[in-house]
Design a protein around this motif. Structure first.
Motif, PDB file in Angstrom:
ATOM      1  N   GLU A 192     -11.309  35.012  -6.420  1.00  0.00           N
ATOM      2  CA  GLU A 192     -11.717  35.096  -5.009  1.00  0.00           C
ATOM      3  C   GLU A 192     -13.133  35.131  -4.931  1.00  0.00           C
ATOM      4  O   GLU A 192     -13.832  35.702  -5.414  1.00  0.00           O
TER       5      GLU A 192
ATOM      6  N   ALA B 246     -18.218  38.431  -7.025  1.00  0.00           N
ATOM      7  CA  ALA B 246     -17.297  37.779  -8.192  1.00  0.00           C
ATOM      8  C   ALA B 246     -18.107  37.490  -9.286  1.00  0.00           C
ATOM      9  O   ALA B 246     -18.906  36.505  -9.224  1.00  0.00           O
TER      10      ALA B 246
ATOM     11  N   ARG C 100     -16.199  42.509  -9.012  1.00  0.00           N
ATOM     12  CA  ARG C 100     -15.052  42.057  -9.425  1.00  0.00           C
ATOM     13  C   ARG C 100     -15.047  40.916 -10.414  1.00  0.00           C
ATOM     14  O   ARG C 100     -16.013  40.021 -10.620  1.00  0.00           O
TER      15      ARG C 100
ATOM     16  N   SER D 252     -13.667  38.487 -13.518  1.00  0.00           N
ATOM     17  CA  SER D 252     -12.417  37.739 -14.094  1.00  0.00           C
ATOM     18  C   SER D 252     -12.864  37.446 -15.454  1.00  0.00           C
ATOM     19  O   SER D 252     -13.864  36.612 -15.741  1.00  0.00           O
TER      20      SER D 252
ATOM     21  N   GLY E 167     -11.936  29.638 -11.550  1.00  0.00           N
ATOM     22  CA  GLY E 167     -12.675  29.676 -10.320  1.00  0.00           C
ATOM     23  C   GLY E 167     -13.995  29.738 -10.742  1.00  0.00           C
ATOM     24  O   GLY E 167     -14.826  30.346 -10.030  1.00  0.00           O
TER      25      GLY E 167
ATOM     26  N   ARG F 280     -16.252  29.315  -7.452  1.00  0.00           N
ATOM     27  CA  ARG F 280     -16.376  30.374  -6.612  1.00  0.00           C
ATOM     28  C   ARG F 280     -17.147  31.507  -7.085  1.00  0.00           C
ATOM     29  O   ARG F 280     -17.241  32.487  -6.322  1.00  0.00           O
TER      30      ARG F 280
END
Length: 596
Positions: free
Chosen positions: A411, A416, A439, A441, A475, A478
């Motif tokens: 997201e 991120a 966050r 990933s 992502g 992003r």
């Protein structure tokens, strides 16, 4: 005067002929690198060289068995080095594999291979000896190939070593069985057999006591008063003395050397012993393979080609089937079972001992012995070829995705972060980010590592960061930041290049393998890079100068000077376009010496 000088020269030449030694060295030096270059392995190179210089090639040597007997010391020294790596506690932990896996494989293989001789019309006793000899795998070939493949310390390699150890132990009862099967052998008294067993056990007890109470004090004394070459002589004395003691006790020399190695495995001199023995081990093991190549009797093969053409694939095929079945019975994976069956498909050097004893006892005729010996040698020659074929046919197995999720897109947001690679560096680099509440990933392509990370509460997705579609799916466009922490330098370079080309506005931080790799990453546009050992090595150096009397402030000042000098060199090398190699190393050495 001239005649006496000529006689002296002839006497010198007669006393020691260097030509055979030179021929052996030339054969090894030429054949082995050539075969390794062709991807055929060193074992096949030695065997081919032996065949060329032996009695059925150029003919420099006429008695290969004499060379094999001397070169068997290479196998003995090899087992000693393996023993040095096997502490008693580790050997005890292998008891189930030695006496479970090894026993089942040997018994089932003997039962299966007996039928080859019987179906070809040979007597039961001769068929038993022929099949049993082929069951005894070549320790020299398997150990050498495990070493070359880097598998000797892996669990699957350890299981093969366990089987080989049991086979070495089994030569004693097998030789006793040959004596029993000999005409009139059943008339031997029980007392004689018990005496043989007692002598063998006494030899083992004597070796254990010597290893426990004599060896370490002896090496400590020699280290204190002896010269360097005396330590080497003592190491050889221990190995050969243990081998001779076991031989006198009716056991194998290799087993004696292995036990000596185990007894010295916890000695403070273990590494020194290994370094002293290693050169002799390598030379003698190579000589053993040369001797086996020389012993390949082409006349016997030509005279008995039909029997040999049937027996070689029959023996090897049945043995491979048994090994595979036993491996699967003991819950080995399919690929491990296949690899074990191929590596251990051949007969071994102990078969020569067993066949010679059976011939002397009247079970085998001399021509049968010659044929069986040729069958074993051909199986030794074929094994490296089978291994090469197996490696080329093998395909990398599709990773099991049980408990593993595919990539999920991040997201968008300032917190991120996409982390690519969750090995040693990725795990540590992630901790400050998690501590700050970002966050993450995380993607990696090692499914075993992903499952292991999941057990500790870390969520890692499966994905190959070198693929652009995976980066899009994860992502990358992003992310506020991307951390590249993969292990392979080629993959890291590829990922950085893709990221900076497709997502030029996203900052990319990367782990570099070394200085040349760091310069390469900078040239591809990475925003920050750090060599994986640079800062940890500086911390180690800081601790060293502190131990030698520097204050904290002095140590920090020295480290900052080194960092500054490194930054200057790095910037200079960027301008000069030096990304690694000899010029880089020499340039670093010059600048370090000049202190700028």
């Amino acid at each position: 005067m001239a005649d006496s000088a000529h006689s002296a020269t002839e006497a010198a030449h007669a006393a020691f002929d260097l030509l055979p030694v030179v021929v052996l060295l030339v054969a090894a030096v030429v054949a082995v690198p050539l075969f390794r270059r062709l991807g055929l392995g060193s074992v096949l190179g030695y065997l081919a060289a032996g065949l060329i210089v032996g009695p059925y090639g150029i003919g420099f040597f006429q008695d290969p068995q004499a060379i094999i007997h001397v070169a068997e010391l290479g196998v003995v020294l090899f087992l000693f080095i393996i023993g040095l790596e096997m502490q008693p506690s580790r050997l005890w932990s292998m008891r189930g594999e030695i006496f479970g896996l090894g026993l089942v494989q040997v018994v089932l293989a003997i039962f299966a291979l007996i039928w080859v001789g019987i179906l070809l019309g040979y007597p039961v006793a001769a068929s038993f000896v022929a099949g049993t000899g082929f069951v005894l795998t070549s320790t020299a070939i398997v150990m050498q190939m495990l070493t070359e493949r880097g598998q000797i310390a892996q669990p699957k390699g350890r299981r093969m070593v366990s089987i080989l150890l049991f086979e070495d132990l089994s030569i004693v009862p097998l030789l006793a069985l040959v004596a029993f099967l000999a005409p009139g052998g059943a008339e031997a008294t029980v007392a004689d057999r018990l005496l043989g067993v007692g002598i063998g056990l006494a030899a083992i007890v004597a070796l254990v006591l010597a290893g426990r109470y004599l060896l370490d004090p002896m090496f400590r004394l020699l280290a204190r008063f002896g010269a360097r070459e005396v330590m080497t002589a003592a190491a050889l004395l221990v190995v050969l003395g243990a081998a001779e003691l076991m031989l006198l006790g009716g056991l194998s020399m290799a087993m004696g050397a292995f036990l000596a190695g185990v007894l010295l495995s916890e000695s403070t001199f273990r590494h020194q012993l290994e370094a002293d023995i290693e050169p002799f081990r390598g030379l003698l093991l190579g000589l053993f393979f040369l001797g086996v190549g020389m012993a390949l009797d082409l006349q016997v093969i030509a005279a008995n080609w039909a029997i040999i053409a049937i027996s070689v694939p029959a023996f090897m095929g049945l043995k491979m089937a048994v090994i595979y079945g036993v491996a699967r019975l003991f819950r080995a994976r399919h690929l491990e079972a296949v690899e074990r069956s191929v590596l251990m498909a051949q007969g071994g050097e102990f078969a020569f001992v067993l066949y010679a004893a059976a011939t002397q006892a009247g079970i085998l005729l001399p021509e049968w012995n010659a044929t069986l010996t040729a069958i074993v040698i051909i199986s030794m020659v074929l094994t490296p070829l089978l291994v090469i074929g197996m490696d080329r046919m093998a395909r990398a197995p599709a990773p099991s995705m049980d408990g593993v999720d595919g990539v999920e897109a991040l997201e968008p947001g300032q917190d991120a972060v996409l982390v690519i690679g969750y090995g040693r560096v990725g795990q540590i680099a992630s901790q400050p980010l998690l501590a700050r509440g970002h966050r993450l990933s995380i993607i990696d392509n090692d499914t075993d590592m992903i499952r292991a990370a999941g057990e500790f509460g870390a969520k890692v997705f499966y994905g190959d960061g070198t693929r652009l579609d995976v980066l899009h799916a994860a992502g990358a466009d992003r992310a506020a930041l991307i951390v590249v922490a993969v292990d392979r330098r080629e993959d890291a370079s590829r990922i950085v290049e893709l990221l900076k080309h497709e997502f030029p506005l996203v900052p990319v931080l990367a782990r570099a393998f070394d200085r040349g790799h760091a310069l390469e990453l900078v040239s591809k546009g990475v925003d920050f890079q750090i060599r994986e050992t640079f800062e940890s090595a500086l911390v180690l150096g800081r601790a060293a100068v502190l131990h030698l009397g520097a204050s904290d402030a002095e140590a920090d000042e020295v480290l900052e000077e080194i960092r500054a000098r490194d930054r200057n060199r790095f910037a200079l090398q960027q301008v000069e376009g030096i990304y690694g190699g000899r010029d880089l190393l020499l340039g670093n050495a010059r600048q370090s010496a000049q202190g700028n």
